[in-house]
Design a protein around this motif. Structure first.
Motif, PDB file in Angstrom:
ATOM      1  N   MET A  49       2.679   5.924  19.202  1.00 31.83           N
ATOM      2  CA  MET A  49       1.335   6.204  18.368  1.00 31.83           C
ATOM      3  C   MET A  49       0.101   5.605  18.736  1.00 31.83           C
ATOM      4  N   PHE A  50      -0.696   6.075  19.229  1.00 27.47           N
ATOM      5  CA  PHE A  50      -1.828   5.234  20.117  1.00 27.47           C
ATOM      6  C   PHE A  50      -2.542   4.307  18.968  1.00 27.47           C
ATOM      7  N   TRP A  51      -2.602   4.846  17.597  1.00 29.96           N
ATOM      8  CA  TRP A  51      -3.239   4.226  16.513  1.00 29.96           C
ATOM      9  C   TRP A  51      -2.483   3.117  16.001  1.00 29.96           C
ATOM     10  N   ALA A  52      -1.274   3.725  15.600  1.00 27.26           N
ATOM     11  CA  ALA A  52      -0.370   3.106  14.367  1.00 27.26           C
ATOM     12  C   ALA A  52       0.371   2.192  14.716  1.00 27.26           C
ATOM     13  N   GLU A  53       1.028   2.201  16.240  1.00 29.90           N
ATOM     14  CA  GLU A  53       1.869   1.327  16.681  1.00 29.90           C
ATOM     15  C   GLU A  53       1.425   0.236  17.645  1.00 29.90           C
ATOM     16  N   ASN A  54       2.182  -0.968  17.789  1.00 27.72           N
ATOM     17  CA  ASN A  54       1.800  -1.865  18.458  1.00 27.72           C
ATOM     18  C   ASN A  54       2.259  -1.910  20.060  1.00 27.72           C
ATOM     19  N   TRP A  55       1.743  -0.816  20.559  1.00 23.27           N
ATOM     20  CA  TRP A  55       2.318  -0.553  21.804  1.00 23.27           C
ATOM     21  C   TRP A  55       1.487  -1.303  22.992  1.00 23.27           C
ATOM     22  N   ILE A  56       0.399  -2.109  22.597  1.00 24.44           N
ATOM     23  CA  ILE A  56      -0.338  -2.881  23.552  1.00 24.44           C
ATOM     24  C   ILE A  56      -0.093  -4.556  23.316  1.00 24.44           C
ATOM     25  N   PHE A  88      -9.130  -1.870  14.468  1.00 17.37           N
ATOM     26  CA  PHE A  88     -10.316  -1.091  14.564  1.00 17.37           C
ATOM     27  C   PHE A  88     -10.358   0.012  13.551  1.00 17.37           C
ATOM     28  N   ARG A  89     -10.310  -0.435  12.290  1.00 19.40           N
ATOM     29  CA  ARG A  89     -10.240   0.464  11.153  1.00 19.40           C
ATOM     30  C   ARG A  89     -11.100   1.443  11.178  1.00 19.40           C
ATOM     31  N   ARG A  90     -12.542   1.046  11.350  1.00 23.77           N
ATOM     32  CA  ARG A  90     -13.580   1.896  11.356  1.00 23.77           C
ATOM     33  C   ARG A  90     -13.537   3.151  12.209  1.00 23.77           C
ATOM     34  N   LEU A  91     -13.295   2.762  13.466  1.00 19.76           N
ATOM     35  CA  LEU A  91     -13.155   3.580  14.436  1.00 19.76           C
ATOM     36  C   LEU A  91     -11.866   4.833  14.197  1.00 19.76           C
ATOM     37  N   TYR A  92     -10.852   3.953  13.647  1.00 18.15           N
ATOM     38  CA  TYR A  92      -9.778   4.922  13.415  1.00 18.15           C
ATOM     39  C   TYR A  92     -10.158   5.974  12.376  1.00 18.15           C
ATOM     40  N   ASN A  93     -10.815   5.517  11.375  1.00 12.99           N
ATOM     41  CA  ASN A  93     -11.310   6.497  10.215  1.00 12.99           C
ATOM     42  C   ASN A  93     -12.036   7.670  10.893  1.00 12.99           C
ATOM     43  N   LEU A  94     -12.888   7.387  12.029  1.00 16.74           N
ATOM     44  CA  LEU A  94     -13.648   8.472  12.570  1.00 16.74           C
ATOM     45  C   LEU A  94     -13.004   9.263  13.647  1.00 16.74           C
ATOM     46  N   CYS A 137     -10.759  11.758  15.558  1.00 15.93           N
ATOM     47  CA  CYS A 137      -9.921  13.127  15.548  1.00 15.93           C
ATOM     48  C   CYS A 137      -8.610  13.192  16.019  1.00 15.93           C
ATOM     49  N   GLN A 138      -8.102  11.883  16.453  1.00 16.71           N
ATOM     50  CA  GLN A 138      -6.708  11.829  17.087  1.00 16.71           C
ATOM     51  C   GLN A 138      -5.907  10.768  16.366  1.00 16.71           C
ATOM     52  N   LYS A 139      -5.980  10.725  15.187  1.00 18.82           N
ATOM     53  CA  LYS A 139      -5.232   9.564  14.313  1.00 18.82           C
ATOM     54  C   LYS A 139      -3.911   9.803  14.551  1.00 18.82           C
ATOM     55  N   ARG A 140      -2.952  10.735  14.694  1.00 19.95           N
ATOM     56  CA  ARG A 140      -1.589  10.993  14.827  1.00 19.95           C
ATOM     57  C   ARG A 140      -1.030  11.068  16.417  1.00 19.95           C
ATOM     58  N   GLU A 141      -1.999  11.017  17.433  1.00 20.87           N
ATOM     59  CA  GLU A 141      -1.670  11.451  18.716  1.00 20.87           C
ATOM     60  C   GLU A 141      -0.909  10.288  19.119  1.00 20.87           C
ATOM     61  N   PRO A 142      -0.064  10.470  20.188  1.00 15.93           N
ATOM     62  CA  PRO A 142       0.720   9.352  21.015  1.00 15.93           C
ATOM     63  C   PRO A 142      -0.423   9.003  22.279  1.00 15.93           C
ATOM     64  N   VAL A 143      -0.058   8.153  23.013  1.00 12.89           N
ATOM     65  CA  VAL A 143      -0.798   7.298  23.994  1.00 12.89           C
ATOM     66  C   VAL A 143      -1.118   8.438  25.038  1.00 12.89           C
TER      67      VAL A 143
END
Length: 257
Positions: A1-8, A17-23, A25-31
């Motif tokens: 998961m791009f936003w939720a997991e420590n993949w990097i 980047f909480r503010r960017l996450y809130n904005l 449209c791809q919150k649950r998308e994989p990398v």
């Protein structure tokens, strides 16, 4: 998961980047759904609920800087890599060195004695944690707020002092009786040292050659492991006869005060 997991490797991007996450449209998308391949080059593609503005633009530039460290490979499955080894494969030695906070070339004679002693591996691992102060004695549980009061942290063998690794295994009156008997059995008279590392080295010095020293270390491992097992049976199983044995022996030596 791009936003939720420590993949990097820098924590989750959602938290950083909480503010960017809130904005987003791809919150649950994989990398793999956050961009596309173009002539063998990966292109990131973000969709926002609205146009970024003000400080959000700066945060997005910071995000893209972080993402430059990601080396994506086309048509290749994800895999785990152990970063402490150059080849990416896990090794016990590298994890041991990491936990010790030592360089690869450094050694500690205490751990050398432990790992080479003729004893089961689980007992050696326990002794290793003793040296690091990482067994789950009640002082550690109190620090972690698993237990909450000083009364809960008292030693289960003597009930008088906060249970710590040093107290339980070396200075508790019940433990001292065991050590005195062991030293008497070996024909040695010595002062008791409350520090595990020094205690073990002193015990190993009883032997006159390497083979005898390893035998002494095996005896030392047996004593600390047995004390820990007795402690756990009292705490978790309520084995009253073990506690009675300790206390009947203890009461003969501590006087009436």
């Amino acid at each position: 998961m791009f936003w939720a997991e420590n993949w990097i490797g820098t924590g989750s991007l959602e938290l950083r980047f909480r503010r960017l996450y809130n904005l987003s449209c791809q919150k649950r998308e994989p990398v793999k759904n956050m961009g596309y391949w173009e002539n063998g080059v990966w292109r990131w593609s973000f969709r926002w609920r609205r146009r970024l503005q003000g400080r959000e633009v700066g945060w997005f530039e910071e995000l893209t800087g972080v993402l430059r460290a990601a080396q994506l490979v086309e048509n290749k499955q994800d895999s785990w890599v152990w970063e402490l080894e150059g080849g990416g494969s896990y090794s016990v030695n590298s994890s041991y060195v990491f936990l010790q906070g030592q360089n690869l070339g450094e050694t500690n004679p205490v751990f050398s004695w432990i790992w080479t002693a003729p004893a089961p591996s689980n007992i050696k691992a326990f002794a290793w944690r003793v040296m690091l102060g990482r067994i789950q004695t009640r002082d550690n549980l109190l620090k972690r707020q698993v237990i909450h009061t000083a009364a809960e942290a008292l030693c289960p063998l003597c009930g008088r002092v906060e249970e710590s690794c040093s107290h339980l295994l070396f200075t508790c009156p019940a433990a001292l009786l065991i050590w005195y008997d062991v030293y008497a059995w070996l024909g040695v008279s010595t002062a008791q040292i409350p520090v595990g590392e020094v205690h073990l080295l002193q015990f190993a010095s009883i032997g006159s050659n390497k083979s005898q020293k390893l035998g002494e270390v095996a005896i030392w491992l047996t004593v600390v492991w047995s004390l820990w097992c007795v402690r756990n049976r009292i705490v978790f199983s309520g084995v009253s006869y073990l506690k009675t044995k300790f206390w009947s022996r203890f009461s003969l030596n501590r006087g009436s005060g």
